[in-house]
Write a protein that holds these residues in place. Structure first.
Motif, mmCIF file in Angstrom:
data_model
loop_
_atom_site.group_PDB
_atom_site.id
_atom_site.type_symbol
_atom_site.label_atom_id
_atom_site.label_comp_id
_atom_site.label_asym_id
_atom_site.label_seq_id
_atom_site.Cartn_x
_atom_site.Cartn_y
_atom_site.Cartn_z
ATOM 1 N N GLY A 61 12.356 -2.310 -0.671
ATOM 2 C CA GLY A 61 11.273 -1.799 0.156
ATOM 3 C C GLY A 61 11.794 -1.276 1.477
ATOM 4 N N MET A 62 12.913 -0.571 1.438
ATOM 5 C CA MET A 62 13.548 -0.090 2.663
ATOM 6 C C MET A 62 12.988 1.269 3.074
ATOM 7 S SD MET A 62 17.351 1.238 3.400
ATOM 8 C CE MET A 62 16.732 2.834 2.847
ATOM 9 N N THR A 63 12.484 1.349 4.283
ATOM 10 C CA THR A 63 11.940 2.602 4.799
ATOM 11 C C THR A 63 13.057 3.611 5.047
ATOM 12 O OG1 THR A 63 10.100 1.467 5.871
ATOM 13 C CG2 THR A 63 10.641 3.659 6.688
ATOM 14 N N ILE A 64 12.849 4.838 4.583
ATOM 15 C CA ILE A 64 13.810 5.917 4.808
ATOM 16 C C ILE A 64 13.660 6.408 6.249
ATOM 17 C CG2 ILE A 64 14.499 8.242 4.141
ATOM 18 C CD1 ILE A 64 13.365 7.663 1.354
ATOM 19 N N LEU A 65 14.728 6.305 7.014
ATOM 20 C CA LEU A 65 14.713 6.756 8.403
ATOM 21 C C LEU A 65 15.700 7.911 8.583
ATOM 22 C CD1 LEU A 65 14.801 3.285 10.227
ATOM 23 C CD2 LEU A 65 12.792 4.716 9.781
ATOM 24 N N TYR B 130 8.277 5.244 -3.000
ATOM 25 C CA TYR B 130 7.029 4.549 -2.639
ATOM 26 C C TYR B 130 6.490 5.072 -1.310
ATOM 27 C CZ TYR B 130 3.693 0.736 -1.984
ATOM 28 O OH TYR B 130 2.545 0.010 -1.801
ATOM 29 N N ASP B 131 5.184 5.329 -1.274
ATOM 30 C CA ASP B 131 4.500 5.734 -0.038
ATOM 31 C C ASP B 131 3.860 4.506 0.597
ATOM 32 O OD1 ASP B 131 4.930 8.560 -0.077
ATOM 33 O OD2 ASP B 131 3.427 8.740 -1.654
ATOM 34 N N SER B 132 4.181 4.250 1.847
ATOM 35 C CA SER B 132 3.662 3.063 2.514
ATOM 36 C C SER B 132 3.110 3.399 3.886
ATOM 37 C CB SER B 132 4.760 2.004 2.630
ATOM 38 O OG SER B 132 4.247 0.786 3.145
ATOM 39 N N THR B 133 2.626 2.382 4.565
ATOM 40 C CA THR B 133 2.126 2.527 5.929
ATOM 41 C C THR B 133 2.230 1.167 6.613
ATOM 42 O OG1 THR B 133 0.261 3.293 7.268
ATOM 43 C CG2 THR B 133 -0.266 1.966 5.349
ATOM 44 N N GLN B 134 2.074 1.146 7.912
ATOM 45 C CA GLN B 134 2.111 -0.092 8.683
ATOM 46 C C GLN B 134 0.691 -0.528 9.036
ATOM 47 O OE1 GLN B 134 4.949 -1.940 9.854
ATOM 48 N NE2 GLN B 134 6.066 -0.669 8.392
ATOM 49 N N VAL B 135 0.450 -1.837 8.986
ATOM 50 C CA VAL B 135 -0.877 -2.368 9.308
ATOM 51 C C VAL B 135 -0.735 -3.642 10.149
ATOM 52 C CG1 VAL B 135 -2.014 -1.430 7.247
ATOM 53 C CG2 VAL B 135 -0.941 -3.700 7.156
ATOM 54 N N LEU B 136 -1.838 -4.061 10.678
ATOM 55 C CA LEU B 136 -1.897 -5.312 11.427
ATOM 56 C C LEU B 136 -2.643 -6.358 10.608
ATOM 57 C CD1 LEU B 136 -2.721 -3.716 14.869
ATOM 58 C CD2 LEU B 136 -0.793 -5.275 14.495
ATOM 59 N N VAL B 137 -2.076 -7.546 10.530
ATOM 60 C CA VAL B 137 -2.687 -8.658 9.797
ATOM 61 C C VAL B 137 -3.116 -9.718 10.804
ATOM 62 C CG1 VAL B 137 -2.338 -10.450 8.061
ATOM 63 C CG2 VAL B 137 -1.240 -8.210 7.781
ATOM 64 N N VAL B 138 -4.343 -10.201 10.657
ATOM 65 C CA VAL B 138 -4.889 -11.214 11.572
ATOM 66 C C VAL B 138 -5.523 -12.341 10.761
ATOM 67 C CG1 VAL B 138 -5.326 -9.540 13.415
ATOM 68 C CG2 VAL B 138 -7.109 -9.994 11.708
ATOM 69 N N LYS B 139 -5.828 -13.438 11.394
ATOM 70 C CA LYS B 139 -6.538 -14.518 10.714
ATOM 71 C C LYS B 139 -7.929 -14.017 10.313
ATOM 72 C CE LYS B 139 -4.357 -18.640 12.689
ATOM 73 N NZ LYS B 139 -4.592 -19.896 13.447
ATOM 74 N N ALA B 140 -8.403 -14.472 9.175
ATOM 75 C CA ALA B 140 -9.680 -13.987 8.630
ATOM 76 C C ALA B 140 -10.847 -14.208 9.585
ATOM 77 C CB ALA B 140 -9.955 -14.653 7.292
ATOM 78 N N SER C 15 11.024 -0.926 10.098
ATOM 79 C CA SER C 15 10.440 0.295 10.646
ATOM 80 C C SER C 15 9.306 -0.057 11.601
ATOM 81 C CB SER C 15 9.927 1.196 9.521
ATOM 82 O OG SER C 15 8.995 0.508 8.707
ATOM 83 N N GLY C 16 8.651 -1.190 11.357
ATOM 84 C CA GLY C 16 7.589 -1.632 12.243
ATOM 85 C C GLY C 16 8.103 -1.892 13.640
ATOM 86 N N GLU C 17 9.254 -2.573 13.728
ATOM 87 C CA GLU C 17 9.855 -2.820 15.035
ATOM 88 C C GLU C 17 10.233 -1.498 15.700
ATOM 89 O OE1 GLU C 17 13.515 -5.340 17.091
ATOM 90 O OE2 GLU C 17 13.751 -4.514 15.082
ATOM 91 N N ALA C 18 10.767 -0.562 14.902
ATOM 92 C CA ALA C 18 11.159 0.740 15.442
ATOM 93 C C ALA C 18 9.945 1.511 15.953
ATOM 94 C CB ALA C 18 11.880 1.551 14.365
ATOM 95 N N TYR D 87 9.722 4.573 0.973
ATOM 96 C CA TYR D 87 10.831 3.685 0.658
ATOM 97 C C TYR D 87 11.886 4.408 -0.172
ATOM 98 C CZ TYR D 87 7.763 -0.295 1.873
ATOM 99 O OH TYR D 87 6.931 -1.182 2.507
ATOM 100 N N GLY D 88 13.142 4.009 0.023
ATOM 101 C CA GLY D 88 14.244 4.558 -0.752
ATOM 102 C C GLY D 88 15.372 3.538 -0.825
#
Length: 265
Positions: free
Chosen positions: A97-101, A116-126, A148-151, A216-217
């Motif tokens: 699951g490595m993001t191509i940079l 694979y096509d992906s995106t970044q999201v935020l996860v919180v407590k329900a 990639s999220g940190e980047a 991903y690649g």
């Protein structure tokens, strides 16, 4: 003098030809393949209940190795040091699951076709009540080191990151989620497929807001273009003969199947 120069030139050419022949011989005689993975990255790569590594990427790589007659060996990388470990030849690739940079390509790494096509999201407590990234102003957000999220939080989304009280970096997604469950952070910034997998098993919610498209690649060392092409070709054969779709059809991969590029063509 001319004669000596010609002799030296011939010797240099002979050495180059021998080196080339040696590389081809090594490629032809390959019997094993070391796959570098993030060991805590479900559903792409993770430790199964039987104590063995599994996941979509692992299963596809195993099928590739079976087709090419290689023995698969798995090496758990430190994700923040993945390219250093790749360069030091601790593994033959990074496939997890490595993001191509673009920075990887610019540094000379050979990258496979995106799968694979992906995106970044935020996860919180329900029960947090947070419904958007704006709600997390003055809150603490966790992200995995080397991702990639940190980047993104340090680059394109720096303005958003500036609204947070702080950004906590952890060396794995599981530690990020542990901090969330324990109340040390208010949200986790993570890839959507990992978020979906975690949310299906825990009392958390994904904020409906995509914060960074990516693909991903597989990463190979500079100079390993032939190896990359060989793996790419083997993956395409798996797509053509139905093996790829059969792996993707497993229930544990239900959250990622719709974003697999080779199955959407």
């Amino acid at each position: 003098m001319k004669k000596i120069c010609v002799m030296l030139l011939c010797a240099a050419m002979l050495l180059a030809l021998c080196a080339c022949g040696s590389q081809k011989q090594q490629s032809a005689e390959r019997t094993s393949f070391i796959m570098g993975i993030d060991p805590e990255y479900p559903p792409f790569s993770y430790l199964g209940d039987d104590g063995k590594y599994t996941g979509f990427d692992v299963e596809v790589c195993q099928a590739v190795c079976d087709a090419l007659g290689w023995k698969l060996e798995i090496f758990a990388v430190n994700w923040d040091e993945k390219l250093v470990q790749l360069d030091s030849m601790e593994c033959d690739c990074v496939w997890s699951g490595m993001t191509i940079l673009e920075s990887m390509k610019e540094a000379g790494y050979v990258i496979s076709a995106p799968y694979y096509d992906s995106t970044q999201v935020l996860v919180v407590k329900a029960d947090s009540g947070y419904a958007s990234s704006a709600d997390l102003a003055d809150k603490v957000v966790a992200v995995q080191l080397g991702t990639s999220g940190e980047a993104l939080l340090g680059g394109e989304l720096a303005e958003l990151a500036g609204t947070f009280e702080s950004v906590l970096t952890c060396d794995s997604f599981l530690k990020c989620f542990t901090e969330l469950e324990g109340g040390a952070v208010d949200a986790v910034f993570v890839d959507l497929p990992v978020a979906a997998k975690y949310a299906s098993e825990h009392d958390v919610s994904i904020i409906d807001e995509n914060l960074g498209a990516e693909q991903y690649g597989i990463a190979f060392r500079s100079g390993d273009g032939e190896l990359c092409a060989q793996v790419d070709a083997a993956v395409q054969k798996l797509v053509e003969n139905g093996t790829y779709a059969a792996i993707a059809s497993k229930s544990e991969y239900a959250d990622i199947v719709n974003n697999l590029i080779f199955l959407s063509k």
